[in-house]
Design a protein around this motif. Sequence first.
Motif: not given
Length: 460
Positions: A328-334
């Motif tokens: 996912g974007d923004p899930e990847t960033q967390v």
Amino acid sequence: MTSGKKNLANILVVGSGGREHALAWKFAQSQRVGKVFVAPGNAGMFSGSKISQAVLESRPVVVADQPGDLERLIRFCRINDCELVVVGPEGPLGLGVVDALQESGIRVFGPTKAAARLETSKAFARRILEKAGVPSPEFLIAHGWADLHPMIEVWPWPEGMVIKVDGLAAGKGVFVCKTREDAGRAVASLKLMDETSGGALSANGFVCEEVLVGREVSAFVLCDGRDFLSFGMACDHKRLLDGDRGPNTGGMGAYSPVPWLNQDQGTAWPAWNDAPLTSVEAEIDEKVFHPVLKLMDQTGSPFRGFLFAGLMMTSTGPKVLEFNVRLGDPETQVLLPRLNEDLFEVIMAATDGRLKEAFPDGLQWSRANALHVVKAAAGYPGIDGVTIRSGDPVFGESKHLVFYSGVVSSKGQSGLETSGGRVLGVTVMADDLNSAHVLAYESINEVNFDGAQWRTDIGK
Ligand code: AMP
Ligand code: GLY
């Protein structure tokens, strides 16, 4: 043109957003990785030493629906000795980029075009869910406008009906309707959108679903075609405005882990893993991922790649709203800042089909809480004829992780300017979610641009 040192692998990441920036950033930390190329990437990603744009004959390599794109990608990989390609977004997966690279003998991580139907065709996903016995909303399939009208008249579900366009519609094709009047307005909007798209929108029909009530969560697994490992859970804030108001967006912020899910896990965490599977994750693996992946294998489309279930946690347990065949974007960033593993080794094990052998105890995660706030350009998400602003200089620095998406390089002092949409996002890490929230908003002005809009309640 190989990476300077022997035995270092060059990698190519396909995509251009914050998710791909996070992937490239994580790969760049691997001791075994030489260069990380991104096709086409964005100017904000290329300030580090290891990450650069995939360029062939002075042109960035893109993977869109244009003749010659795939050939250029394959040629780039060969010339630059890319040992591994990882595909970020669903678009290229739906075009069959994985099939094309595999046929050319290039190692690639992501689902084939057939397996990607779990995301590219809502009707396919619904049929798989039904056959695999996975809890999901009741649904009806409408092949066109003529089928849709009577379904709305019959109105079989008490909480309302969700009307979804089938196919990839970038989050714009979903209407949650509480009443028949809402459904009438949704149909009118859909007809307008369909006219603008020359009928492409309605070409694959619609799926109508019962409205589920509960809290939403994103669950991720990493699959090697045979086995899978949990890749964490996160929450995404999809609406533009605070308090979950305003239009749907690609996602305005996220956090991981999800404390409200894990309240029953107590403190009995073994020392070898900072954050082991919770009982909820184990339940999701057993009720959702296991039966679906088994069925995909049985039906001749084994799934290799990241699989992401959008779930509603209802009073009767988790139910699947949708699948995405990517991170996912923004899930990847967390998620990636919490991964205590070498991502290159993890993905190589997955492409070799030896995930369980390589990681018998699962993947190791930091117990830290990661929170990400997206800053979007004025006018985003650009609906109802609103123009999204671009061309504003992006300035400032942050001590936290900044992942860029909608930026291009500029001749100005800052070197970067906005190019619309979601421009960038900042990830902070803290011991608990509330501290992460406070820290993120203390530093929210560190990297900025005129017209920036962001939510002030991520993680609340
Ligand atoms: P989707 O693209 O299918 O994930 O839908 C986009 C958003 O619409 C989801 O994130 C939910 O917030 C909402 N949604 C979709 N399906 C349902 C449903 N059956 N019940 C309630 N909300 C839904
Ligand atoms: N953040 C939701 C998605 O990537 O689809």
